[in-house]
Design a protein around this motif. Structure first.
Motif, PDB file in Angstrom:
ATOM      1  N   SER A 200       0.837  -1.190   0.000  1.00  0.00           N
ATOM      2  CA  SER A 200       0.000   0.000   0.000  1.00  0.00           C
ATOM      3  C   SER A 200       0.879   1.251   0.000  1.00  0.00           C
ATOM      4  O   SER A 200       2.104   1.176   0.119  1.00  0.00           O
ATOM      5  N   VAL A 201       0.260   2.403  -0.120  1.00  0.00           N
ATOM      6  CA  VAL A 201       1.031   3.641  -0.208  1.00  0.00           C
ATOM      7  C   VAL A 201       1.828   3.884   1.067  1.00  0.00           C
ATOM      8  O   VAL A 201       2.979   4.319   1.018  1.00  0.00           O
ATOM      9  N   ARG A 202       1.253   3.571   2.220  1.00  0.00           N
ATOM     10  CA  ARG A 202       1.957   3.854   3.479  1.00  0.00           C
ATOM     11  C   ARG A 202       3.248   3.050   3.586  1.00  0.00           C
ATOM     12  O   ARG A 202       4.241   3.528   4.137  1.00  0.00           O
ATOM     13  N   GLY A 203       3.266   1.841   3.052  1.00  0.00           N
ATOM     14  CA  GLY A 203       4.475   1.041   3.088  1.00  0.00           C
ATOM     15  C   GLY A 203       5.569   1.578   2.199  1.00  0.00           C
ATOM     16  O   GLY A 203       6.752   1.358   2.439  1.00  0.00           O
ATOM     17  N   VAL A 204       5.187   2.325   1.158  1.00  0.00           N
ATOM     18  CA  VAL A 204       6.151   2.896   0.224  1.00  0.00           C
ATOM     19  C   VAL A 204       6.568   4.296   0.644  1.00  0.00           C
ATOM     20  O   VAL A 204       7.726   4.696   0.496  1.00  0.00           O
ATOM     21  N   SER A 205       5.628   5.051   1.192  1.00  0.00           N
ATOM     22  CA  SER A 205       5.886   6.445   1.569  1.00  0.00           C
ATOM     23  C   SER A 205       5.190   6.754   2.892  1.00  0.00           C
ATOM     24  O   SER A 205       3.971   6.935   2.914  1.00  0.00           O
ATOM     25  N   PRO A 206       5.909   6.822   4.001  1.00  0.00           N
ATOM     26  CA  PRO A 206       5.285   7.111   5.291  1.00  0.00           C
ATOM     27  C   PRO A 206       4.533   8.438   5.323  1.00  0.00           C
ATOM     28  O   PRO A 206       3.586   8.606   6.097  1.00  0.00           O
ATOM     29  N   SER A 207       4.918   9.393   4.475  1.00  0.00           N
ATOM     30  CA  SER A 207       4.226  10.680   4.435  1.00  0.00           C
ATOM     31  C   SER A 207       2.992  10.641   3.559  1.00  0.00           C
ATOM     32  O   SER A 207       2.136  11.534   3.625  1.00  0.00           O
ATOM     33  N   GLY A 208       2.895   9.640   2.692  1.00  0.00           N
ATOM     34  CA  GLY A 208       1.811   9.562   1.722  1.00  0.00           C
ATOM     35  C   GLY A 208       2.092  10.259   0.415  1.00  0.00           C
ATOM     36  O   GLY A 208       1.295  10.177  -0.520  1.00  0.00           O
ATOM     37  N   VAL A 209       3.229  10.932   0.308  1.00  0.00           N
ATOM     38  CA  VAL A 209       3.582  11.661  -0.912  1.00  0.00           C
ATOM     39  C   VAL A 209       4.377  10.753  -1.848  1.00  0.00           C
ATOM     40  O   VAL A 209       5.311  10.068  -1.417  1.00  0.00           O
ATOM     41  N   LEU A 210       4.023  10.767  -3.117  1.00  0.00           N
ATOM     42  CA  LEU A 210       4.791  10.082  -4.157  1.00  0.00           C
ATOM     43  C   LEU A 210       5.196  11.155  -5.166  1.00  0.00           C
ATOM     44  O   LEU A 210       4.439  11.498  -6.072  1.00  0.00           O
ATOM     45  N   GLY A 211       6.372  11.719  -4.978  1.00  0.00           N
ATOM     46  CA  GLY A 211       6.807  12.859  -5.763  1.00  0.00           C
ATOM     47  C   GLY A 211       7.399  13.907  -4.844  1.00  0.00           C
ATOM     48  O   GLY A 211       7.673  13.639  -3.674  1.00  0.00           O
ATOM     49  N   ASP A 212       7.581  15.110  -5.368  1.00  0.00           N
ATOM     50  CA  ASP A 212       8.194  16.187  -4.589  1.00  0.00           C
ATOM     51  C   ASP A 212       7.415  17.477  -4.822  1.00  0.00           C
ATOM     52  O   ASP A 212       7.391  18.004  -5.933  1.00  0.00           O
ATOM     53  N   PRO A 213       6.767  18.024  -3.768  1.00  0.00           N
ATOM     54  CA  PRO A 213       5.990  19.255  -3.936  1.00  0.00           C
ATOM     55  C   PRO A 213       6.840  20.514  -4.105  1.00  0.00           C
ATOM     56  O   PRO A 213       6.293  21.584  -4.376  1.00  0.00           O
ATOM     57  N   ALA A 214       8.158  20.416  -3.938  1.00  0.00           N
ATOM     58  CA  ALA A 214       9.009  21.608  -3.990  1.00  0.00           C
ATOM     59  C   ALA A 214       8.818  22.359  -5.305  1.00  0.00           C
ATOM     60  O   ALA A 214       8.766  21.755  -6.380  1.00  0.00           O
ATOM     61  N   GLY A 215       8.732  23.674  -5.209  1.00  0.00           N
ATOM     62  CA  GLY A 215       8.596  24.508  -6.391  1.00  0.00           C
ATOM     63  C   GLY A 215       7.179  24.702  -6.871  1.00  0.00           C
ATOM     64  O   GLY A 215       6.951  25.404  -7.863  1.00  0.00           O
ATOM     65  N   ALA A 216       6.210  24.096  -6.184  1.00  0.00           N
ATOM     66  CA  ALA A 216       4.814  24.254  -6.593  1.00  0.00           C
ATOM     67  C   ALA A 216       4.378  25.711  -6.473  1.00  0.00           C
ATOM     68  O   ALA A 216       4.788  26.423  -5.558  1.00  0.00           O
ATOM     69  N   CYS A 217       3.542  26.162  -7.409  1.00  0.00           N
ATOM     70  CA  CYS A 217       3.038  27.534  -7.354  1.00  0.00           C
ATOM     71  C   CYS A 217       1.693  27.603  -8.064  1.00  0.00           C
ATOM     72  O   CYS A 217       1.381  26.779  -8.927  1.00  0.00           O
ATOM     73  N   ALA A 218       0.903  28.596  -7.682  1.00  0.00           N
ATOM     74  CA  ALA A 218      -0.443  28.733  -8.232  1.00  0.00           C
ATOM     75  C   ALA A 218      -0.434  28.976  -9.733  1.00  0.00           C
ATOM     76  O   ALA A 218      -1.328  28.509 -10.453  1.00  0.00           O
ATOM     77  N   SER A 219       0.552  29.709 -10.239  1.00  0.00           N
ATOM     78  CA  SER A 219       0.591  29.986 -11.681  1.00  0.00           C
ATOM     79  C   SER A 219       0.797  28.703 -12.476  1.00  0.00           C
ATOM     80  O   SER A 219       0.212  28.523 -13.557  1.00  0.00           O
TER      81      SER A 219
END
Length: 263
Positions: A200-219
């Motif tokens: 399941s996702v928790r076994g792969v990623s304890p945070s639940g994130v698959l990817g990297d949110p860094a650099g995200a912006c509304a535009s």
């Protein structure tokens, strides 16, 4: 002020949300109905549980606006509960499972197409694909004009990464807890699929994130939403449906679930 009859006629011809209409507004009409299908599931420590539903709804509404005057389109109330079993290791996730989702889509299609001309399920959660595809192909086998379409942003990471974070910053900035965003595994989802299925996702990623949110912006979120809405509107105008019920995509280019396949 316009007379009541004139106001009713204006609402009948300009409203794009099914929930805003009354039954007489739909007499002698056979619109295309867009049904946003999302999920109620964890999206890391920084995004709200309804992220998939919010994105699917926004894309459907933007596409409907683009089609106004060309295609008669209504956007149905979104369905927020679906097949998210791979995320059930996290509080807040609500999954009805694949059997229930299959039945739900089938019965919605049968009921809605008693008065609507066409139904398009705009899917915001990759884990829904197994049951969604089977339900839509079953309905098409009953000679009902129904299809599905996936909200997959260009160059998107798998789950709660930069793309989804950017889109939610555009749609509901106040709901995004950017200070709590963390990176998860950034491997392509097809390389993680065996572990996602078994652990399941928790076994792969304890945070639940698959990817990297860094650099995200509304535009960037605005650009991603607009491009998906453009593609959806173009696919609706063409209305080419594959053997698996997918609108606008040749059979040889299958869509892969972005976050595994739950129960």
């Amino acid at each position: 002020m316009p007379a009541p009859a004139a106001r009713a006629q204006s609402r009948r011809t300009t409203a794009t949300r099914l929930a805003d209409l009354t039954w007489p507004d739909l007499t002698d009409r056979a619109p295309l109905v867009l049904l946003p299908l999302g999920s109620c599931e964890q999206h890391g420590p920084h995004l709200p549980l309804d992220t998939d539903t919010a994105v699917a709804s926004a894309v459907a509404e933007r596409a409907a606006a683009r089609l106004r005057g060309d295609v008669e389109v209504l956007v149905a109330p979104a369905q927020p509960y679906a097949a998210s079993g791979e995320h059930e290791g996290f509080p807040g996730t609500v999954s009805v499972g694949h059997a229930a989702l299959h039945l739900l889509v089938t019965e919605i299609g049968r009921s809605m197409l008693r008065w609507a001309g066409r139904l398009l399920v705009v899917n915001g959660h990759g884990g829904n694909l197994t049951s969604l595809t089977e339900a839509v192909t079953g309905l098409r086998g009953e000679s009902r004009n129904v299809a599905w379409w996936p909200c997959v942003p260009e160059d998107s990471d798998a789950h709660a990464g930069r793309a989804e974070t950017s889109m939610m910053l555009r749609l509901r900035h106040a709901a995004v807890r950017s200070e709590q965003a963390v990176a998860g595994p950034t491997d392509p989802v097809h390389l993680l699929m065996d572990r996602l299925v078994s652990e399941s996702v928790r076994g792969v990623s304890p945070s639940g994130v698959l990817g990297d949110p860094a650099g995200a912006c509304a535009s960037e979120g605005e650009r991603l939403l607009d491009r998906m809405a453009d593609r959806l509107a173009a696919d609706i105008r063409a209305w080419r449906v594959s053997g698996q019920g997918r609108l606008g995509l040749p059979e040889q280019r299958p869509v892969v679930a972005r976050a595994g396949a739950g129960r």
